[in-house]
Write an enzyme that holds these catalytic residues in place. Structure first.
Site, PDB file in Angstrom:
ATOM      1  N   TRP A 110      45.389  41.354  37.231  1.00 24.98           N
ATOM      2  CA  TRP A 110      46.013  42.848  36.740  1.00 24.98           C
ATOM      3  C   TRP A 110      46.260  43.364  38.204  1.00 24.98           C
ATOM      4  O   TRP A 110      46.270  44.479  38.645  1.00 24.98           O
ATOM      5  CB  TRP A 110      44.840  43.668  36.491  1.00 24.98           C
ATOM      6  N   ARG A 111      46.289  42.503  39.295  1.00 27.07           N
ATOM      7  CA  ARG A 111      46.756  42.766  41.044  1.00 27.07           C
ATOM      8  C   ARG A 111      47.993  42.476  40.795  1.00 27.07           C
ATOM      9  O   ARG A 111      48.298  42.769  41.722  1.00 27.07           O
ATOM     10  CB  ARG A 111      46.028  41.779  41.553  1.00 27.07           C
ATOM     11  N   GLU A 150      40.455  48.024  34.311  1.00 28.12           N
ATOM     12  CA  GLU A 150      39.055  48.288  34.924  1.00 28.12           C
ATOM     13  C   GLU A 150      37.925  48.495  34.024  1.00 28.12           C
ATOM     14  O   GLU A 150      36.861  48.876  34.279  1.00 28.12           O
ATOM     15  CB  GLU A 150      40.100  49.643  35.703  1.00 28.12           C
ATOM     16  N   TYR A 178      28.350  46.703  25.690  1.00 26.33           N
ATOM     17  CA  TYR A 178      28.359  48.834  26.469  1.00 26.33           C
ATOM     18  C   TYR A 178      29.967  48.768  25.586  1.00 26.33           C
ATOM     19  O   TYR A 178      30.668  49.039  26.020  1.00 26.33           O
ATOM     20  CB  TYR A 178      28.781  48.464  27.279  1.00 26.33           C
ATOM     21  N   TYR A 230      34.790  56.288  39.113  1.00 24.84           N
ATOM     22  CA  TYR A 230      35.044  55.063  39.180  1.00 24.84           C
ATOM     23  C   TYR A 230      36.765  55.237  39.111  1.00 24.84           C
ATOM     24  O   TYR A 230      37.748  54.661  39.587  1.00 24.84           O
ATOM     25  CB  TYR A 230      34.855  54.199  39.054  1.00 24.84           C
ATOM     26  N   ASP A 249      32.554  52.040  43.777  1.00 19.73           N
ATOM     27  CA  ASP A 249      31.238  50.959  43.056  1.00 19.73           C
ATOM     28  C   ASP A 249      30.175  50.831  43.473  1.00 19.73           C
ATOM     29  O   ASP A 249      29.821  50.943  44.892  1.00 19.73           O
ATOM     30  CB  ASP A 249      32.858  49.959  41.758  1.00 19.73           C
ATOM     31  N   CYS A 262      29.852  40.788  50.859  1.00 23.68           N
ATOM     32  CA  CYS A 262      28.248  41.530  51.187  1.00 23.68           C
ATOM     33  C   CYS A 262      27.611  41.479  50.242  1.00 23.68           C
ATOM     34  O   CYS A 262      27.564  42.713  49.349  1.00 23.68           O
ATOM     35  CB  CYS A 262      29.273  42.868  51.919  1.00 23.68           C
TER      36      CYS A 262
END
Length: 344
Positions: A21-22, A34, A79, A117, A135, A189
């Site tokens: 998707w990039r 997304e 979900y 978002y 996010d 991170c």
DNA sequence: AACACGGGGCT
DNA sequence: AGCCCAGTGTT
């Protein structure tokens, strides 16, 4: 924009993952990715993205699909409201926007399942709109860089981090900036084992300066897990038909299919009746513990042989071999795979 | 503001 | 066992 931010860009251009998707600008593909990636790791969502773009190559085809087909394709990702909203939003695009994907943050927000978002992500990635994504990755990176202890899941924290994220947003290339921040959070991170030794902004990180990385981000609330005892009944008749039901209303697994079920407050050793009908010869087939984020399900699958399947309102009889045509919770998939009654 | 909503992977 | 994940909608 923070000083030395170019360090993040440089790191990103060298280390970014090559994700499908990039390499696209079509808002439909970006939006789809997304939604799939909400609360979902890239590794888990990627195969679903590939399935979806193959099956529904544009918003029109998705809007024209049956909800049940969409849920079936979504099966296993969790979900499931995302799948229902995805389908609903595709129809919105066809009816409210004439089939043309909305091209700005505010319009995107009107789509079902698109929150702050996702609206920021799609508008910045597809249209270069200067909206910062916030996010889980961004919360973590910013809280450590600036040693911000406001709980990230509080209203105050959400506001504070959103303001900060937009302040440091590189308005000349918001899409790349957003991607870089998230990628840094995902690859370096990290929550438990941040790779500070290879972090491009180690030198300006306030948390690293006093070795308090693991104290950030701050989160309030504890998750309370509810224990439930479910007894699923496999009504198997002479013609190898079983009863299934579509889960309606709000609650877990809405729109998916499972079996007649008796929920009890404690574990039981027998099931004697179902919806007022007395049952004899009910055998325990399989017992499993199924862990969800907010529920611990103690499940027993019982089998009841019958000449004919009972005609009960809300349930439908299907050949046992057809079960896999329906969208199913992973719990049921697990049972179908493990029980000898489903072996051909 | 608090809560519901899946499933999988990592520690 | 606990935590986290490219969050959103409902109450």
């Amino acid at each position: 924009m923070i000083d030395k931010q170019y360090l993040i860009f440089d790191w990103y251009s060298e280390n970014k993952r090559n994700l499908p998707w990039r390499s696209v600008k079509d808002p439909y593909y970006i939006w789809l990715s997304e939604i799939i990636l909400q609360q979902t790791k890239v590794d888990q969502g990627l195969p679903y993205y590939l399935k979806f773009i193959k099956c529904y190559p544009n918003v029109k085809s998705l809007a024209a699909a049956d909800l049940e087909s969409v849920l079936k394709l979504w099966q296993g990702l969790g979900y499931y409201s995302r799948a229902r909203n995805l389908h609903s939003a595709a129809k919105q695009v066809m009816t409210d926007f004439g089939g043309v994907f909305p091209d700005n943050y505010d319009s995107l927000l009107s789509l079902k399942g698109v929150g702050e978002y996702t609206a920021a992500a799609v508008s910045s990635f597809a249209y270069g709109e200067a909206k910062a994504v916030v996010d889980g990755n961004v919360f973590r990176v910013l809280s450590r860089l600036f040693k911000i202890a406001t709980p990230i899941n509080s209203t105050k924290g959400k506001k504070e981090f959103t303001i900060l994220a937009n302040e440091i947003l590189d308005k000349s290339q918001p899409g790349e900036h957003n991607q870089a921040m998230m990628e840094l959070g995902a690859l370096v991170c990290k929550p438990k084992s941040p790779q500070c030794e290879i972090c491009p902004v180690q030198g300006i990180c306030l948390a690293f300066a006093d070795k308090t990385q693991l104290d950030y981000p701050v989160k309030e609330k504890k998750l309370k897990v509810k224990v439930r005892h479910l007894n699923y009944l496999l009504f198997l008749d002479q013609n190898n038909n079983i009863l299934i039901r579509k889960r309606e209303g709000q609650g877990i697994w809405e729109g998916l299919y499972d079996f007649p079920c008796v929920e009890t407050s404690e574990s039981v050793d027998e099931v004697k009746e179902f919806e007022g009908v007395t049952l004899k010869n009910v055998f325990l087939d399989l017992e499993v513990k199924h862990i969800l984020t907010h529920q611990k399900l103690m499940v027993k699958f019982w089998v009841h042989h019958k000449k004919d399947t009972p005609k009960t309102n809300g349930y439908m009889a299907i050949p046992i071999g057809d079960i896999s045509n329906f969208p199913l919770p992973q719990l049921i998939v697990r049972y179908v795979n493990e029980s000898s009654f489903f072996k051909r």
